[in-house]
Design an enzyme around this catalytic site. Structure first.
Site, PDB file in Angstrom:
ATOM      1  N   ASP A  37      -9.356 -13.975   2.075  1.00  0.00           N
ATOM      2  CA  ASP A  37      -9.265 -14.406   0.675  1.00  0.00           C
ATOM      3  C   ASP A  37      -8.265 -15.562   0.606  1.00  0.00           C
ATOM      4  OD1 ASP A  37      -9.013 -14.614  -2.062  1.00  0.00           O
ATOM      5  OD2 ASP A  37      -8.758 -12.487  -2.439  1.00  0.00           O
ATOM      6  N   PHE A  67     -15.773  -8.976  -7.240  1.00  0.00           N
ATOM      7  CA  PHE A  67     -15.214  -7.779  -6.610  1.00  0.00           C
ATOM      8  C   PHE A  67     -16.275  -7.174  -5.706  1.00  0.00           C
ATOM      9  CE2 PHE A  67     -11.371  -5.127  -7.544  1.00  0.00           C
ATOM     10  CZ  PHE A  67     -11.438  -4.447  -6.338  1.00  0.00           C
ATOM     11  N   ARG A  90     -16.061   2.320   0.759  1.00  0.00           N
ATOM     12  CA  ARG A  90     -15.995   1.736   2.110  1.00  0.00           C
ATOM     13  C   ARG A  90     -17.214   2.127   2.940  1.00  0.00           C
ATOM     14  NH1 ARG A  90     -10.782  -0.437   3.146  1.00  0.00           N
ATOM     15  NH2 ARG A  90      -9.054   0.685   2.218  1.00  0.00           N
TER      16      ARG A  90
END
Ligand code: PRP
Length: 188
Positions: free
Chosen positions: A111, A161, A174
């Protein structure tokens, strides 16, 4: 048995699928070929950065068709305020000395690049022969320039997101086998 497309209790939280299981398999295959070509003779050390990278890590090491070794690191997550200060703390260090080794750092997502920028500086001080990054995802944020550039990139994703394939929201999602965009109402 293929469960792709099967409804799971969490699927209702996903706005859209960005990368399907098949997309991911194709990306991993392509990256594995690139890494195999570049590291054929060097017995590199692949380092997973816990925890998000573990799913991609398990796939990519099996897609590399040459000898390699593996190790793991964990770093602290201080939240966005601390990230912008560049403060990263090592919670679990390598078990392996890396002097003279070719290192491939495996990340799920890049990021700001602050985490990896810190880690690379830390690992460079231990005298490896080379350090490269294999990032499954690079987040494209308008106006943001990552502090590091990965040599191996799976895919670019928009500034949304994203969860699944190792990536979490509040430690959930996950284990989704695909990459999806979380519905805003889940986290707002
Ligand atoms: C994520 C990801 C990277 C880091 C990338 O980890 O796995 O380590 O953030 O962000 P940056 O490029 O802005 O530094 P996270 O802190 O969410 O922990 P996790 O891997 O345990 O989910």
């Amino acid at each position: 048995m293929d469960h792709e497309g099967a409804l799971t209790p969490r699927q209702e939280d996903i706005e859209r699928i960005l990368l399907s299981k098949a997309d991911i398999a194709s990306i991993v295959c392509r990256m594995g070929e690139e890494l195999t070509k570049d590291y054929r003779d060097s017995n590199p050390l692949f380092i997973a950065i816990l925890r998000g990278a573990v799913v991609f890590f398990a796939d990519i090491i099996r897609a590399v068709q040459c000898p390699l070794q593996i190790d793991f690191m964990a770093v602290s997550s201080y939240g966005s305020a601390a990230k912008s200060s560049g403060v990263v703390r090592i919670l679990k260090d390598l078990n392996t000395p890396i002097e003279g080794r070719d290192i491939v750092i495996v990340e799920d997502i890049l990021d700001t690049g602050i985490t990896l920028n810190y880690l690379i500086k830390n690992l460079e001080s231990r005298g490896p022969r080379s350090i490269e990054i294999a990032a499954f995802l690079v987040k494209d944020v308008p106006g943001q320039r990552s502090a590091v550039l990965p040599r191996y990139v799976g895919a670019h994703v928009p500034d949304a997101f994203v969860v699944g394939y190792g990536l979490d929201y509040d430690e959930r999602y996950r284990n989704l086998p695909y990459l999806g965009v979380l519905k805003p109402e889940v986290y707002s």
